[in-house]
Each structure stands twice: as C-alpha cells, then as structure tokens.
Design an enzyme around this catalytic site. Structure first.
Site, mmCIF file in Angstrom:
data_model
loop_
_atom_site.group_PDB
_atom_site.id
_atom_site.type_symbol
_atom_site.label_atom_id
_atom_site.label_comp_id
_atom_site.label_asym_id
_atom_site.label_seq_id
_atom_site.Cartn_x
_atom_site.Cartn_y
_atom_site.Cartn_z
ATOM 1 N N THR A 1 0.963 -1.105 -0.466
ATOM 2 C CA THR A 1 0.087 -0.358 -0.379
ATOM 3 C C THR A 1 1.353 0.880 0.351
ATOM 4 O O THR A 1 2.275 0.846 0.093
ATOM 5 C CB THR A 1 -1.148 -0.125 1.187
ATOM 6 O OG1 THR A 1 -0.044 0.005 2.220
ATOM 7 C CG2 THR A 1 -2.086 -1.164 1.217
ATOM 8 N N GLU B 1 -5.384 -3.109 -2.058
ATOM 9 C CA GLU B 1 -6.533 -4.345 -1.523
ATOM 10 C C GLU B 1 -7.316 -5.244 -1.848
ATOM 11 O O GLU B 1 -8.159 -6.535 -1.825
ATOM 12 C CB GLU B 1 -7.220 -3.793 0.038
ATOM 13 C CG GLU B 1 -6.007 -3.455 1.188
ATOM 14 C CD GLU B 1 -5.045 -2.112 0.809
ATOM 15 O OE1 GLU B 1 -4.340 -1.657 2.172
ATOM 16 O OE2 GLU B 1 -5.363 -1.624 0.035
ATOM 17 N N LYS C 1 -15.933 17.496 9.532
ATOM 18 C CA LYS C 1 -17.041 17.238 10.581
ATOM 19 C C LYS C 1 -17.437 18.732 11.742
ATOM 20 O O LYS C 1 -16.570 19.067 12.413
ATOM 21 C CB LYS C 1 -17.193 16.005 11.448
ATOM 22 C CG LYS C 1 -18.719 15.885 12.545
ATOM 23 C CD LYS C 1 -18.381 14.642 12.666
ATOM 24 C CE LYS C 1 -20.030 14.366 13.591
ATOM 25 N NZ LYS C 1 -19.840 13.044 14.385
ATOM 26 N N TRP D 1 -20.960 16.541 8.749
ATOM 27 C CA TRP D 1 -20.234 16.183 7.878
ATOM 28 C C TRP D 1 -20.826 17.120 6.381
ATOM 29 O O TRP D 1 -21.464 17.647 6.082
ATOM 30 C CB TRP D 1 -20.131 14.515 7.194
ATOM 31 C CG TRP D 1 -20.354 13.604 8.686
ATOM 32 C CD1 TRP D 1 -21.186 12.820 8.716
ATOM 33 C CD2 TRP D 1 -19.139 13.386 9.248
ATOM 34 N NE1 TRP D 1 -21.241 12.227 9.778
ATOM 35 C CE2 TRP D 1 -19.475 12.295 10.002
ATOM 36 C CE3 TRP D 1 -18.085 13.802 9.192
ATOM 37 C CZ2 TRP D 1 -18.833 11.891 11.069
ATOM 38 C CZ3 TRP D 1 -17.230 13.981 9.362
ATOM 39 C CH2 TRP D 1 -17.174 12.081 10.507
#
Length: 539
Positions: free
Chosen positions: A185, A331, A440, A445
């Site tokens: 990754t 992944e 937030k 949000w």
C-alpha cells in the site's frame, strides 16, 4: 426416490493459475505486438510469443540464482517489455513477483524490501540511482540490471545474459491458492502494508476486467497502461491484455502529457488507463493544441485512483474522448467497481448523465459491497445515508502480509476500505471522502471531495485539496489549498462565490491557501497528511 448430488460433479478440477494466461498468450496470441518505449525515447517492438519464450529462459536463469518456490523477486522497473517478462516468468515458476515503486522515499523502500525479505532484485539501468539509496539497507543476494547501454556495474548481473544463457523451462504445475504477486500500500497512513495475491485471485480478476461492462478488453484493442506496472498490478491490464490478445503499448518513464499523447496517436491506442492527475495535464495539452494529435482510435480512458470531477468529464467530451471511472485499492487487486451509464439513462439529459458519471460505479461482478455508519449500522441504499464502504470478493485481501493492519478486516471477513460513501438504489457508489478526510463541522459532515471537484471546475484552478482544521467553536472547519494556472492572480472572493453556487454558507471553507504545487504521493494521490501538517501548525 429423488437422487441428490451434493458433493460430486463432472467438472475438471482445473487450477486457476497465471500459467494458463501465459500459455494462452504464447499459443494463441504469439504474433500480437508488445511495444515498449525506452528511457531514451526509442521504441522497441516485440510480440507476446517472444515475451513468453524469453520468460521461460528467464525463469530458468532465476532458478539458477537460487530463486525457489514462494520466494519474492523484486522489480524496480518501468512499464517495459522486461517487466512483462517478469510478470509472466516469476508467478509461472512458482515464485512471487514483488513490484517496487521507485517514486517512494528511500526510507519507505528500505522498509518494504526488508519486510518482504527480498533477496533478488531486477533494476532498470535508469533507476540505479534510486536503487543506490537503498542498497545498504538490505544485503541482496543478486542485483540484476536491465541495461540499455551495455554498462553493468561491478557486482551486478546482466539481465540479457540471464535470459540468453539459459534454456527455456516447462512451467511446473501449481496450485491456484499459491502466492503469485505482491504489492505494498502507499503508506499514506502508517507504514506500507503488503498485499499478497494468489494465482486464483489474479486469474478471476483478469477475466472480470475483460468483461464488456468493466474495461471491455478484446483482441481488437491496443492498450496503453499509463498506470505503472509497479502500482496495483497496473490495474490488471497486463494479464487481461495477454488473456484477450490485446496489443500492449508500454510507455516507459516518460509520462508527461505530450509524450503520452504522442504515443497514443502513433500507436493508434484504443484504450488507456491512469490517475486523474495525468489526464488533467493531457486535457490542458489537448485544449492548447486540439488539432495536433489524431486520437480517433481512442474510445475510452479508464480513470481511477481519485474521484473524477465533472469538469474533467466535460473537458474530454469536448474532444470526443470518453472517460470511464473506476474505483479500487491495492487490497482489491485493484478492481472494485466501474461506472458505466445504464441503459435507461441513454436518453437522459446531459446533466443527469454527468451526475451519474461522477460516481464510482456499481460493484464489479463477484465483489460484494456494504457500508456502515458511525454507530456500526448498515446504511440504506438510498443515496442519502453515508457510511464506510466494506468489500469482499475472490480478489479482495483477507489480511495483510505478516498479519499487519488486522483492524482493517471485520470479524465476518469484509475489508474496511476507509472510503465514506453513499449508495443509490441501483447499488452505484459515490465516494464522499476518505474517513479521515471528512470535515465534521458542528456535528454535520462536509465532503472535501465535493468541494475539491467544484474548485477544479473553476477555470483559474489547476489543482485543489480540502482538509479539516481544528476549530474551537465548530470542532473542525474546511480549509482549501489551491494551485492556480500560470499568470492567474489569487482571488479568495472569486473562489468562494464560485463554491456558493452549489454549497451552503456553512459548508464553505473559512480559509484559502495558495501554493505553487499540491504535494502528491508516488501514485498520484493528493498527500493530505502533508497539507494537514503544514496548515494546522502554521499560523
């Protein structure tokens, strides 16, 4: 009495291994072209038959160096024919292809080669300076150089000799559950983590990539993967192309917009793939010189790695070039979803079609999706509720190498992606943000992705990133970091007014910071960790 057949069938237990793809390329697509641009700019032309034959000799040479079943073989190469030979040879001989990203910092590369326990590494001559930065971090048993000048540093081996001086081997019979390849990754949060792909996973991935409503790979295609072969298996395109018999064009290290456009035009490419940052540059070149390149053969650009803004879709549409957005991760090998406009929207308004095309699409066949809110509840597919996307499937990781990052996997076997999404009733995903990048503010949000997409739609803006910064009153507030086109004067009021057309006042960034360039990771993603560090510590 009714007979029952529960555990028996008449089907051959044929192993799904990459050997079958290599054999098919050699047997059925031997004369299809593999075109490689060298670091010098020269073009090398070969075929799948020649690549597969050389791969058999290469495997024999690697075995003579001591590479055994399950051993990682590291590569530090561009998109080039030798890399394709290793894509074929290493998994088919029973070893594990470990592609290294030469754009990573030396500290990251050093960590990765030691975590993977690489002992043999193949390096392109042009990347030897990068290799030298990590040479002392691990004692490699053998360093093999792909040379374009004939100069091989002392103590290193010549790749061409490794191929030429060995007889071709017959591929061993392998189990489909065997490890075939390995990628790490990007390490945007914490240390990079290894993902080990099985033969079965990559064969199934290749089959699905080629499906009509996915990337639609066929023997009539000429494919140019701009996405590097050291990044998430080049999105599966080398294996899918070999499986289908598509001609493959490998661009080497020259990925500036004009070099990419020159190759697209010269080789009559029908499909290409890469991250948005590449295509933003290409679009600027096309806008500046719309008649310079003949791209009449090019019918689709696969774009992933970050959300595609509507302005980019509209820009390429002006040049009669169509973007197909896809989503995935290291992944997920990496294909997770593809956004193809459904039939019932064929006659819809342009606005409705663009509203669909900016989404990341429907889960690819064999991939399951779901999303959970902050309280752990599965969200409704109503395109309103937001939650973290979880996925599972035959090419989705069930763990990381050495068992790292266990918190990313649920108890019932799903991978938690970290992407916050809405899902509409069709099952079409829209990524609102990375979970760590959502703002937030006052309990509500704010999507940084939506703000960024609207900012880059402004003609003055080249790049934009929005991050959350602490606020005593609201908890967090959005801050916009903007890179402007040349010869444009910064104007906060102009950008705020532009955003106010689509966002409520409380959603607008309180601060705008102008920079010459927005930092990105080695895979082309905005490096928000660096922006957070800079703009939450500086006044």
């Amino acid at each position: 009495m009714t007979g029952q057949i529960l555990n028996g069938n008449s089907m051959d237990d044929y192993p799904l291994t990459l050997t079958s793809i290599v054999d098919r390329a050699e047997r059925f697509h031997a004369n299809r072209g593999v075109i490689s641009r060298r670091p010098s700019g020269d073009v090398n032309r070969t075929t799948y038959g020649e690549v597969a034959g050389r791969a058999r000799r290469l495997a024999h040479g690697l075995a003579a160096l001591g590479v055994r079943d399950g051993d990682p073989v590291a590569t530090m190469l561009w998109n080039q024919s030798e890399h394709l030979e290793l894509y074929f040879a290493v998994p088919a001989m029973g070893a594990v292809l470990h592609t290294l990203n030469p754009r990573l910092f030396p500290e990251e590369l050093s960590y990765i080669v030691n975590d993977a326990q690489d002992n043999v590494i193949i390096v392109d001559e042009s990347l030897l300076p990068v290799f030298e930065t990590i040479r002392d971090s691990r004692e490699f048993a053998h360093v093999v150089v792909v040379s374009h000048t004939g100069d091989i540093p002392a103590g290193m081996l010549d790749y061409e000799s490794l191929v030429a001086n060995n007889e071709p081997i017959e591929w061993p019979v392998l189990g489909e559950g065997r490890a075939a390849a390995m990628c790490y990754t990007s390490g945007t949060t914490g240390r990079p983590k290894g993902v080990v792909y099985s033969h079965r996973a990559l064969v199934l991935h290749s089959l699905v990539v080629a499906l009509p409503d996915q990337f639609a790979v066929s023997a009539r295609d000429t494919i140019l993967p701009v996405v590097p072969m050291f990044h998430a298996n080049a999105w599966g395109l080398p294996y899918a192309a070999a499986l289908a018999g598509a001609q493959l064009v490998l661009p080497g290290p020259q990925l500036d917009s004009e070099s990419v456009l020159d190759l697209l035009a010269a080789e009559h490419v029908t499909m290409t793939a890469g991250v948005p940052t590449v295509w933003m540059g290409v679009l600027s070149s096309l806008d500046a010189e719309p008649d310079r390149w003949d791209l009449s053969a090019l019918n689709r650009l696969i774009v992933g790695g970050a959300a595609v803004p509507r302005s980019m879709l509209e820009g390429f549409d002006r040049h009669e070039l169509s973007i197909v957005q896809a989503w995935g991760m290291t992944e997920t090998a990496p294909l997770g979803s593809v956004c193809r406009v459904p039939e019932d929207l064929d006659q819809a308004s342009n606005s409705d079609r663009y509203n669909y095309r900016i989404r990341q699409g429907v889960a690819s066949p064999l991939v399951d999706i779901r999303a959970r809110d902050d309280e752990g509840n599965l969200i409704a597919w109503d395109d309103t509720a937001m939650g973290e996307l979880e996925v599972r499937g035959p090419w989705v990781a069930a763990s990381y190498h050495h068992g790292q990052g266990a918190a990313s996997f649920t108890a019932d076997g799903w991978f938690s992606t970290g992407d916050v999404v809405r899902i509409d009733p069709r099952g079409c995903i829209r990524i609102c943000d990375r979970s760590k990048d959502l703002v937030k503010s006052g309990g509500e949000w704010i999507s940084s992705v939506d703000l960024e997409n609207q900012l880059v739609a402004h003609p003055d803006v080249a790049q934009a990133a929005v991050i959350a910064v602490p606020d005593d009153r609201w908890g967090e507030r959005p801050l916009a970091v903007v890179s402007l086109h040349p010869d444009v004067d910064p104007s906060v009021d102009k950008l705020r007014d532009h955003l106010a057309q689509d966002f409520a006042k409380w959603q607008l960034p309180d601060r705008f910071e102008f920079v010459s360039e927005i930092p990105s990771t080695a895979t082309g993603k905005v490096k928000k960790s660096e922006l957070r560090k800079r703009f939450t510590t500086e006044p």
